[in-house]
Write a protein that holds these residues in place. Sequence first.
Motif, PDB file in Angstrom:
ATOM      1  N   THR A  94       0.830  -1.195   0.000  1.00  0.00           N
ATOM      2  CA  THR A  94       0.000   0.000   0.000  1.00  0.00           C
ATOM      3  C   THR A  94       0.872   1.255   0.000  1.00  0.00           C
ATOM      4  OG1 THR A  94      -1.688  -1.178   1.243  1.00  0.00           O
ATOM      5  CG2 THR A  94      -1.869   1.220   1.144  1.00  0.00           C
ATOM      6  N   ALA A  95       0.541   2.160  -0.911  1.00  0.00           N
ATOM      7  CA  ALA A  95       1.314   3.395  -0.992  1.00  0.00           C
ATOM      8  C   ALA A  95       1.040   4.259   0.233  1.00  0.00           C
ATOM      9  CB  ALA A  95       0.954   4.153  -2.264  1.00  0.00           C
ATOM     10  N   ALA A  96       2.068   4.955   0.697  1.00  0.00           N
ATOM     11  CA  ALA A  96       1.916   5.848   1.843  1.00  0.00           C
ATOM     12  C   ALA A  96       1.060   7.050   1.444  1.00  0.00           C
ATOM     13  CB  ALA A  96       3.282   6.322   2.318  1.00  0.00           C
ATOM     14  N   PRO A  97       0.217   7.539   2.335  1.00  0.00           N
ATOM     15  CA  PRO A  97      -0.619   8.694   2.005  1.00  0.00           C
ATOM     16  C   PRO A  97       0.231   9.943   1.746  1.00  0.00           C
ATOM     17  CG  PRO A  97      -0.720   8.206   4.360  1.00  0.00           C
ATOM     18  CD  PRO A  97       0.000   7.059   3.715  1.00  0.00           C
ATOM     19  N   VAL A  98      -0.246  10.779   0.866  1.00  0.00           N
ATOM     20  CA  VAL A  98       0.474  12.010   0.531  1.00  0.00           C
ATOM     21  C   VAL A  98       0.401  12.964   1.722  1.00  0.00           C
ATOM     22  CG1 VAL A  98       0.563  13.990  -1.034  1.00  0.00           C
ATOM     23  CG2 VAL A  98      -0.082  11.738  -1.906  1.00  0.00           C
ATOM     24  N   ALA A  99       1.521  13.545   2.056  1.00  0.00           N
ATOM     25  CA  ALA A  99       1.562  14.466   3.189  1.00  0.00           C
ATOM     26  C   ALA A  99       0.696  15.690   2.892  1.00  0.00           C
ATOM     27  CB  ALA A  99       3.003  14.903   3.459  1.00  0.00           C
ATOM     28  N   SER A 100      -0.008  16.153   3.900  1.00  0.00           N
ATOM     29  CA  SER A 100      -0.872  17.318   3.731  1.00  0.00           C
ATOM     30  C   SER A 100      -0.023  18.591   3.695  1.00  0.00           C
ATOM     31  CB  SER A 100      -1.883  17.409   4.875  1.00  0.00           C
ATOM     32  OG  SER A 100      -1.206  17.524   6.116  1.00  0.00           O
TER      33      SER A 100
END
Length: 457
Positions: free
Chosen positions: A2-8
């Motif tokens: 699973t790809a890491a979520p994009v930083a806000s």
Amino acid sequence: MTAAPVASLSHHSLLIFLLQVTVLLCLALGLGRLAIRLGLPSVVGELLAGVVVGPSLLGAVASEFSGWLLPAEPDQMHLLDALGQIGVILLVGLTGIEMDMRMVRRRGATAARISIAGLVLPVGLGIGAGLFLPESLLADGGDRGEFALFLGVAMGVSAIPVAAKILHDMRLLHRNVGQLILASATVDDAVGWSLLSVVSAMATTGVRGGDIAWPVLSVIGVVAAAFVVGRPLARLAVAAGGLARPSAETADTGGTGSGSGIAVAVVFILAAAAGTHALKLEAILGAFIAGILLGSTPTLDIRRLEPLRLMVMGVLAPIFFASAGLRIDLTALTRPEVALAAVVILGLAILGKFAGAYIGARASRLGHWEALSLGAGLNARGVIEIVVAGTGLRLGVLSTATYTVIVLVAVVTSIMTPPILRATMRRVEQTAEEQLRELDLAGRSVGAPRGLDAEHP
């Protein structure tokens, strides 16, 4: 995996962005109102808002604060640019919606002669100037041919929004001269957006034969698709969004569009902009065509788009012009070669538009002062030239100094239009009165003075 979520977006970046928008919008609205009080187009004040906080003023007197508010970080500036791009795309779309294409068709032959002459001559002069301007005015690594073509397009366009506002304020919008100015400007801008897309594509892909043919064919294909596919889609968008005029069986809502209807219009314009941008043409070409398609839909009730117009004209467009002003560096004019180039380009821009429009008008058998009135109206570059200059700067074709010169041309030509148009129209009316007086003295009961405003004395 699973790809890491994009930083806000970071807290600091969001804070700076919100402060940038707040400061620019406050200054743009305040200086825009001041410009109107002085009898100038509001766009002049909105551009000055960016100049005030840009390198010309704030950057020179308070460099540390300027660097904090407007950090030289691409990611931070891209946030402001993205908001400005949304604003200009919707502004161009609304310009297309508000065009009276029936008027263009009615005045087609005369408008075509005036617009062709008023486009070819300044474009040719701009290209010629671009080929001989000093090398120092080109962007680093820029191509001389692309630079000349961009300069030609910038000098050839007219500004429908500025011209329409000036004509409205002077009560000339529904006079024959005013209608012909708008009809000719419509043709100018339609060709201008197409040329801009072609030149932009050349700057992106190169100037080889195949690369030049692709953007030209793409523009032709986009126009053809607009007629075949775009028209039914525009009718569907108007119907689905509830933007149609109320029928006898439908209660009138008072001319105020619903939120969903306005959203449908925005989606239609943005989707068209994305389509042309995907073809490596300018997004504003798609927005312009989408606006014309929506505005040409017979059932559209344009009053229902009034909330969108208020939002774009009152918030998004001022932010765009203020952000465009950020890139103006008036200190560049202290360099002799830049100052001389500004004088030459301004002179050629005015000469080209006046002479071209005059030749086209006289070829259509219009009077001397009517021809000069048309030249004055079409000479206002305003919004459109600023968009062209911004595109050239973004693509790395124009340097900051040349961008500053072109924006100054847009501002100066917009400022000089009202007094010249007022003076020439006064002579048009005097000439009409003299011709009527001569006819009366000769005892002729049939006949009327030749000219655009014969039926509007």
